[in-house]
Motif scaffolding. Sequence first.
Motif, PDB file in Angstrom:
ATOM      1  N   ASP B 299      64.977  -5.570 -10.643  1.00 41.07           N
ATOM      2  CA  ASP B 299      65.091  -6.499  -9.513  1.00 41.07           C
ATOM      3  C   ASP B 299      66.520  -6.533  -9.000  1.00 41.07           C
ATOM      4  O   ASP B 299      66.762  -6.496  -7.796  1.00 41.07           O
ATOM      5  CB  ASP B 299      64.692  -7.916  -9.956  1.00 41.07           C
ATOM      6  CG  ASP B 299      63.247  -7.970 -10.416  1.00 41.07           C
ATOM      7  OD1 ASP B 299      62.429  -7.240  -9.829  1.00 41.07           O
ATOM      8  OD2 ASP B 299      62.951  -8.710 -11.362  1.00 41.07           O
ATOM      9  N   LEU B 300      67.448  -6.592  -9.964  1.00 38.82           N
ATOM     10  CA  LEU B 300      68.858  -6.668  -9.595  1.00 38.82           C
ATOM     11  C   LEU B 300      69.281  -5.397  -8.857  1.00 38.82           C
ATOM     12  O   LEU B 300      69.950  -5.448  -7.827  1.00 38.82           O
ATOM     13  CB  LEU B 300      69.703  -6.852 -10.859  1.00 38.82           C
ATOM     14  CG  LEU B 300      71.212  -6.886 -10.639  1.00 38.82           C
ATOM     15  CD1 LEU B 300      71.600  -8.059  -9.781  1.00 38.82           C
ATOM     16  CD2 LEU B 300      71.932  -6.925 -11.965  1.00 38.82           C
ATOM     17  N   PHE B 301      68.832  -4.277  -9.404  1.00 40.26           N
ATOM     18  CA  PHE B 301      69.170  -2.984  -8.810  1.00 40.26           C
ATOM     19  C   PHE B 301      68.680  -2.926  -7.366  1.00 40.26           C
ATOM     20  O   PHE B 301      69.419  -2.576  -6.451  1.00 40.26           O
ATOM     21  CB  PHE B 301      68.542  -1.874  -9.653  1.00 40.26           C
ATOM     22  CG  PHE B 301      68.771  -0.493  -9.125  1.00 40.26           C
ATOM     23  CD1 PHE B 301      70.041  -0.065  -8.769  1.00 40.26           C
ATOM     24  CD2 PHE B 301      67.713   0.402  -9.000  1.00 40.26           C
ATOM     25  CE1 PHE B 301      70.248   1.219  -8.297  1.00 40.26           C
ATOM     26  CE2 PHE B 301      67.918   1.680  -8.529  1.00 40.26           C
ATOM     27  CZ  PHE B 301      69.190   2.090  -8.175  1.00 40.26           C
ATOM     28  N   LEU B 302      67.431  -3.322  -7.182  1.00 36.51           N
ATOM     29  CA  LEU B 302      66.871  -3.304  -5.826  1.00 36.51           C
ATOM     30  C   LEU B 302      67.651  -4.223  -4.904  1.00 36.51           C
ATOM     31  O   LEU B 302      67.899  -3.906  -3.747  1.00 36.51           O
ATOM     32  CB  LEU B 302      65.404  -3.715  -5.864  1.00 36.51           C
ATOM     33  CG  LEU B 302      64.462  -2.634  -6.387  1.00 36.51           C
ATOM     34  CD1 LEU B 302      63.054  -3.178  -6.516  1.00 36.51           C
ATOM     35  CD2 LEU B 302      64.483  -1.422  -5.467  1.00 36.51           C
ATOM     36  N   LYS B 303      68.029  -5.390  -5.475  1.00 40.58           N
ATOM     37  CA  LYS B 303      68.753  -6.360  -4.666  1.00 40.58           C
ATOM     38  C   LYS B 303      70.100  -5.785  -4.243  1.00 40.58           C
ATOM     39  O   LYS B 303      70.493  -5.866  -3.068  1.00 40.58           O
ATOM     40  CB  LYS B 303      68.963  -7.632  -5.495  1.00 40.58           C
ATOM     41  CG  LYS B 303      69.021  -8.902  -4.654  1.00 40.58           C
ATOM     42  CD  LYS B 303      68.804 -10.123  -5.505  1.00 40.58           C
ATOM     43  CE  LYS B 303      70.073 -10.921  -5.630  1.00 40.58           C
ATOM     44  NZ  LYS B 303      69.947 -12.010  -6.618  1.00 40.58           N
TER      45      LYS B 303
END
Lengths: 259, 307, 65
Positions: B299-303
Amino acid sequence: MKQFGLFFRKEMLEMGRSYRWLWVPLVFLMLGVMQPIVTRFMPEILKAAGNMPKGMTIMMEMPSGAEVLAQTLGQYNAIGILILVLSLMTMISGERQSGVSQMIFSKPVSFVSYAAAKWMSMISLITASFGLGYAGAWYYTVQMIGPVDTAAAVKAALFYLLWMWFAGSLTLLFSSLMNPAAGIAFVSLGAALLLSLAYGMLPRYMAWSPGALPQISAKVLLQGSGGTGTMGALLITILFMIIFFVGAVYMTQRKRARF
Amino acid sequence: MTQPLLQVKGLTKRFKDRTVVRDVAFSIAEGSCAALLGPNGAGKTTTISMLAGLLQPTSGSIQLLDQSKPVTDRRMFIGYLPQMPVFYPWMTGREFLRYAAELAGLAGRDAVLKTDEWLENVGLQHAASRRIGGYSGGMKQRLGLAQALIHRPKLLILDEPVSALDPAGRKDVLNLLQRIRLETTVLFSTHVLHDAEEICDEILMIREGEIALQGKLDQIRREYSEPVIRIEVGGDPVSLKWMASISSKAFVRQAEITGNRARLTVTDVEKASFELMADAVSHQVAFRKFESGQSTLEDLFLKVVQA
Amino acid sequence: MNTDIPWDLIAPLIVIWLILAVVGLISLSRTESTRGPKWLWVVIIVCGNILGSVLYFVVGRKDVS
């Protein structure tokens, strides 16, 4: 120095496995042998072609051995240089283009050793090929046409060899400068051709040009001496070869890989 | 073990008028494994090429420290595997490996011994006498790893080592990396978060040529994880209508709703769960899935990537 | 036909051509990929005299350049 040996061995192995050590000398030998044979049988060939009006006797003076050998060198100037350029053009650019250079140059290697090995193998291939071809031409000329002065023949060969080394250096320089093989071949060939044409048109101004070497070589055969510009052309050619080498080292280092 | 091995400061690369890498700074500790993570075109390969000494930086410095002193030619201490390793197709695997060993400075006998040792390490001993022209992608990658490691470098730099491989080849290479990372400091680039998580303990997220986020993996996980609830409901109109309404709840900080699926970032997972379920029951909503937990690195990566 | 053609001097030319053609064909059978179809290169090498073999060595192969 140790790396030079490594690089040089690799170049030799590559030239062997790609059959360059076989076909380049053989083609040169073929080129060398053709001229005396064709000259010797020219009258028969013309007769067989049958274009001569009946009754006309073919008056053709057989040229001297030195003349035939000089004509052979003329053959090398056209097709010989082409063959050399084609067999050397990707020597530096090919590794950069394919991507092997990325692995080679990320190792602690010396660019001078790298380029020097390329230079040395270029010189070896040219010397062996031209040497074989010239020896063949000489032998056939003596067998079929007539004797040639030994000292003049050797001297002429050395001048011509220098011209071929110069053309090879030019090709390697362009190989370090650009990537497309066709472009390298075109520019190197064009430059060599232009130099020798320029000398033909303006012999006075281009007397010291490397492009004078083929003519000097022919003059040595036919007249026994290369003329006044010989020393100058010799030195200028060697100077340019050194400059080309330094340029290629610099460019190889600057364009380590293709991005 | 926490001594820095590589220090990068203000690293910038401009091609003509395009800045591909901008003011990148990081350091890699000895013994660690760092992943340079980012989407395609973020500047990973450019950064790696500069580190490997193949590309001259426009500005900035790259220092490799040996016994706390910067070295003059860092190529001596680096093993590098390019994205798509290319070899001389006319050489055999053994010949190339020996050539690489000798180029890296190993002397004759040593080079021969190391060649055989590494051929075995990467499982190429049976293909060693075959021409590389006939090798598969996975074999080339393994040969590439062997040539990068044969001189025992202090830092191993890999550019997308597994991206182009099939699952079997990928597993082979990842297993090898697991072993290598116990002895060597590793930096590798990837656009797949999963690969980074599998072997690395540090990540550098890069986006449009700039470092967006960097740190220890577990630390980042702790710092950036947020309470998240994922819901999936049936496709009936009642459920869908309810779905559309939940983003206005007080405990929802952020909602992403697509059709019958929702991902809610909430203030308090437990409270949110109770309220959501109670609300759902009273509206007769058919749940298909209800999951509460923490946001993942994914999720963080995508964000980060999409920001 | 002219009888004084010295075959002993011309034979080497034929030998050179044969070597080039045979080596070209061997290399062709071993190489992974060529520019253009392989059968075409066989025709070029066999019928193209020396020039055919040279052409093959210069531009025919993809893996060694």
